[in-house]
Design an enzyme around this catalytic site. Structure first.
Site, PDB file in Angstrom:
ATOM      1  N   CYS A   2       0.963  -0.913  -0.345  1.00 53.25           N
ATOM      2  CA  CYS A   2      -0.043   0.102   0.164  1.00 53.25           C
ATOM      3  C   CYS A   2       0.906   1.375  -0.026  1.00 53.25           C
ATOM      4  CB  CYS A   2      -0.844  -0.044   1.604  1.00 53.25           C
ATOM      5  SG  CYS A   2      -1.921  -0.818   1.525  1.00 53.25           S
ATOM      6  N   ARG A  27       5.697  -0.702  -4.572  1.00 53.46           N
ATOM      7  CA  ARG A  27       5.298  -1.450  -2.442  1.00 53.46           C
ATOM      8  C   ARG A  27       4.272  -2.682  -3.004  1.00 53.46           C
ATOM      9  NH1 ARG A  27       4.634   1.482   2.382  1.00 53.46           N
ATOM     10  NH2 ARG A  27       6.863   2.780   2.412  1.00 53.46           N
ATOM     11  N   TRP A  74      -3.458  -2.716  -1.481  1.00 55.92           N
ATOM     12  CA  TRP A  74      -3.265  -4.186  -1.775  1.00 55.92           C
ATOM     13  C   TRP A  74      -4.090  -4.619  -0.951  1.00 55.92           C
ATOM     14  CZ3 TRP A  74      -1.165  -8.426   1.146  1.00 55.92           C
ATOM     15  CH2 TRP A  74      -0.502  -9.489   0.644  1.00 55.92           C
ATOM     16  N   ASN A  98      -3.179   2.262   5.004  1.00 60.57           N
ATOM     17  CA  ASN A  98      -1.857   1.475   5.149  1.00 60.57           C
ATOM     18  C   ASN A  98      -1.751   0.760   6.332  1.00 60.57           C
ATOM     19  OD1 ASN A  98      -0.393  -0.827   4.044  1.00 60.57           O
ATOM     20  ND2 ASN A  98       1.625   0.691   4.301  1.00 60.57           N
ATOM     21  N   GLY A  99      -2.295  -1.238   5.971  1.00 62.50           N
ATOM     22  CA  GLY A  99      -1.897  -1.663   7.188  1.00 62.50           C
ATOM     23  C   GLY A  99      -3.457  -2.674   7.835  1.00 62.50           C
ATOM     24  N   GLU A 479      16.855 -19.418  -1.740  1.00 63.03           N
ATOM     25  CA  GLU A 479      16.598 -18.411  -2.159  1.00 63.03           C
ATOM     26  C   GLU A 479      16.269 -18.367  -3.772  1.00 63.03           C
ATOM     27  OE1 GLU A 479      16.872 -13.906  -4.012  1.00 63.03           O
ATOM     28  OE2 GLU A 479      15.794 -14.845  -1.965  1.00 63.03           O
ATOM     29  N   LYS A 483      12.161 -17.224  -5.569  1.00 62.86           N
ATOM     30  CA  LYS A 483      12.372 -16.187  -6.801  1.00 62.86           C
ATOM     31  C   LYS A 483      11.768 -16.979  -7.164  1.00 62.86           C
ATOM     32  CE  LYS A 483      14.840 -12.249  -5.053  1.00 62.86           C
ATOM     33  NZ  LYS A 483      14.236 -13.088  -4.030  1.00 62.86           N
ATOM     34  N   GLU A 486       8.146 -17.057  -6.314  1.00 66.20           N
ATOM     35  CA  GLU A 486       7.815 -15.803  -6.812  1.00 66.20           C
ATOM     36  C   GLU A 486       6.846 -14.977  -8.026  1.00 66.20           C
ATOM     37  OE1 GLU A 486       9.791 -13.002  -2.750  1.00 66.20           O
ATOM     38  OE2 GLU A 486      11.060 -13.402  -4.856  1.00 66.20           O
ATOM     39  N   HIS A 502      16.430 -37.804   2.929  1.00 69.38           N
ATOM     40  CA  HIS A 502      15.352 -38.070   4.424  1.00 69.38           C
ATOM     41  C   HIS A 502      13.806 -37.410   3.587  1.00 69.38           C
ATOM     42  CE1 HIS A 502      19.064 -38.657   6.955  1.00 69.38           C
ATOM     43  NE2 HIS A 502      19.071 -38.202   6.684  1.00 69.38           N
ATOM     44  N   LYS A 602       5.760  -5.144  -2.781  1.00 68.53           N
ATOM     45  CA  LYS A 602       7.891  -4.665  -2.103  1.00 68.53           C
ATOM     46  C   LYS A 602       7.634  -4.876  -0.187  1.00 68.53           C
ATOM     47  CE  LYS A 602      11.475  -4.227  -2.740  1.00 68.53           C
ATOM     48  NZ  LYS A 602      11.964  -5.479  -3.816  1.00 68.53           N
TER      49      LYS A 602
END
Length: 607
Positions: A2, A27, A74, A98-99, A479, A483, A486, A502, A602
């Site tokens: 947001c 963001r 968002w 925002n929040g 990572e 990626k 995402e 395992h 973001k």
């Protein structure tokens, strides 16, 4: 997550608000809107989707007025539709938020019992209806805003404008950032300095619990108890220049190619190339005496902290915990007297990491943050901050900021090792030299772009992908998987190579690519053995290694890409680049929104 902007200006506010919102696109968002004060009333323009849709609405139906608020949303409560887009408004007041307002259901029930009629599913509308109810009782805007703030619980930033009050903006923050910008006869509100940079460089940041009364001639600040407080006006270092893609197709592609420069700029702050020494600024704790370190972060930053744990324990012999911040705050672990913590964040505003910071503070831990935004809440709330010099990172998926975080953690590990006399001067020189070579090696890896793109054509066909690594390569495997998930929406998992037998080996077949991070060094033979087990079961091995490791891996791997031969210490930084580049090319082939992948933001400023 947001974005909020507000303007009390001398010209039409809508174009200024739209431009500021464009600077907050990084963001992440799924709808947007603007409201202005017009002839004693409030008008809005909102649109689902990207800001181009809102711009189209404004072209069709212009929005006059010199005072207004804007928002990129968002979605949390309610679907990402135009109806749920901010600003939310009544005839008396418009609000952007925002929040999350945690007690919105309770307040909604109370207001509905009094006759309020809600139009959306959002928690934000609860605050709007609460304000409207107080205004209807005859309260003035400032008093109503203060009273409403005392009724809501959660983490939020808020901005409001009021019909009939054309030179008034009210803002508040509780767990989410908000700044006031000072102009000449103009005033501004924004989620961060980047949004306000073209409008003003003079910024005051609201502290936790603050709220502000902004008029065209200045701002007054109050704490949560309504006591007047002073907040310093600082000259922000954030540039007002537009951050563009240049000749690149996406911001992520541009930021991937900035790895060498960012690594060089970041390392230059902490390394002396003449003496091959690490130069750390004054730290809030003595690494020679600290009994234990807690490293905590979220997302990719947590994976950087995970690598940092390996380095610090190996080089400095300091016991370390690497904790996901969203779990740390609820696990509430015992923390030692005299202990310290290292927080890692690109934005410095991540809600879960900020909550972890509070927990650590309450446990009397000294807090050092590694951040990319020097004026962020995290940087200002920590005992000290070490800066990554990554510049604005617009792509939602972190790339250059991640390697910059690794660079700072590597410098800390060396510095701590010297402070504890676990490293000799010769060791320090060797490791420092390895780091100084990283920018050049990063540039060489980017020249492998065509090979990595060819590999991406194979990976893009898969539904599931495994990434494997040992030691400090294990977090880099995670990572790489993160990626890929995402931005390409392919299911991927990162595992410690030794753990494959395992359980995950049950997933291996000819349809599952296995991406191996396997540089030569002390763990090479063990990792290669794990990969042979996967190959024997039909696994398609695709390996990143170096000239020394390539011959052994070519005996069974379908693809082997040779990277520069480097010291094992710096290998995690450099192996990050090809897995990020691989994810980028896979996403492009699949046609996803690379810079703003679905459902992601973001800067995650809600829990």
């Amino acid at each position: 997550m947001c974005g909020i902007v507000g303007v009390i200006g001398r010209q039409d506010a809508a174009p200024l608000l739209l431009d500021a919102l464009r600077r907050l696109e990084y963001r992440g968002y799924d709808s947007a809107g603007i409201a202005t004060l017009v002839e004693g009333g409030i008008e809005r323009r909102r649109a689902e989707g990207k800001l181009g849709n809102l711009a189209g609405v404004l072209e069709t139906k212009a929005l006059p007025g010199t005072t207004g608020i804007g928002h990129t949303r968002w979605a949390t409560h309610g679907a990402p539709t135009e109806r749920n887009a901010h600003p939310h408004a009544t005839s008396r007041v418009a609000v952007v938020h925002n929040g999350i307002i945690e007690n919105h259901a309770e307040l909604r029930a109370e207001l509905e019992a009094k006759g309020a009629r809600f139009e959306t599913e959002t928690d934000t509308e609860t605050f709007v209806r609460l304000l409207d109810d107080l205004l209807a009782q005859g309260m003035q805007p400032v008093a109503a805003f203060s009273a409403a703030l005392k009724r809501v619980h959660g983490a939020f930033a808020l901005a409001a404008v009021f019909a009939g009050h054309p030179r008034l903006l009210l803002g508040a923050r509780q767990g989410a950032p908000l700044a006031v910008g000072f102009g000449e006869g103009e005033m501004f509100l924004g989620s961060d300095a980047l949004a306000l940079a073209p409008l003003t460089r003079r910024i005051a940041y609201l502290e936790e619990g603050d709220w502000a009364v902004v008029t065209d001639d200045g701002a007054r600040f109050f704490d949560a108890a309504d006591a007047p407080v002073d907040r310093s006006i600082v000259q922000t270092a954030v540039s007002g220049a537009v951050v563009g893609k240049g000749n690149y197709r996406h911001f992520m592609e541009k930021e991937l190619h900035e790895h060498p420069a960012v690594l060089g700029d970041t390392l230059r702050q902490y390394l002396d190339p003449r003496t091959l020494e690490v130069r750390l600024p004054r730290l809030p704790f003595d690494p020679a005496r600290v009994p234990r370190l807690t490293l905590t972060a979220c997302g990719s930053a947590f994976l950087a902290a995970h690598v940092g744990r390996y380095w610090i324990e190996q080089l400095a012999r300091i016991p370390c915990d690497a904790e996901v911040a969203s779990e740390l705050r609820y696990r509430n672990p015992p923390l030692p007297d005299g202990g310290a913590a290292i927080l890692v964040s690109q934005s410095g505003e991540t809600a879960d990491t900020m909550a972890a910071l509070k927990l650590l503070r309450d446990a009397n831990q000294k807090v050092l943050s590694i951040v990319n935004v020097p004026e962020s809440t995290m940087a200002r709330s920590s005992d000290a901050a070490l800066l990554t010099v990554a510049g604005p990172e617009i792509g939602v998926a972190s790339t250059k900021a991640f390697t910059a975080q690794l660079a700072v953690l590597a410098c800390l590990a060396i510095g701590f090792g010297r402070a504890r006399r676990e490293l000799s001067t010769l060791d320090e020189g060797r490791l420092t030299q390895a780091l100084l070579q990283v920018p050049g090696h990063a540039a060489a890896i980017l020249e492998k772009d065509a090979q990595i793109r060819a590999l991406a054509e194979e990976v893009a066909k898969a539904r599931d992908v495994l990434f494997l690594g040992r030691g400090s390569m294990f977090p880099i495997a995670m990572e790489g998987a993160l990626k890929l998930k995402e931005i390409s929406y392919i299911h991927a998992e990162g595992y410690a190579a030794g753990e494959m037998k395992h359980g995950p080996i049950a997933l291996i077949d000819s349809a599952v690519p296995v991406i191996a991070l396997c540089p030569s060094g002390p763990l090479f033979e063990k990792t290669a053995s794990n990969l042979q087990e996967a190959a024997a079961r039909g696994g398609r091995i695709m390996a990143f290694t170096d000239a020394e490791g390539a011959p052994a891996l070519r005996r069974f791997a379908e693809h082997v890409i040779e990277l520069p031969s480097v010291d094992p210490f710096s290998a995690p930084i450099l192996h990050t680049i090809p897995v990020q580049l691989l994810a980028y090319h896979v996403a492009v082939l699949k046609g996803t929104d690379v810079d703003q992948p679905r459902n992601l933001a973001k800067s995650v400023t809600v829990e």
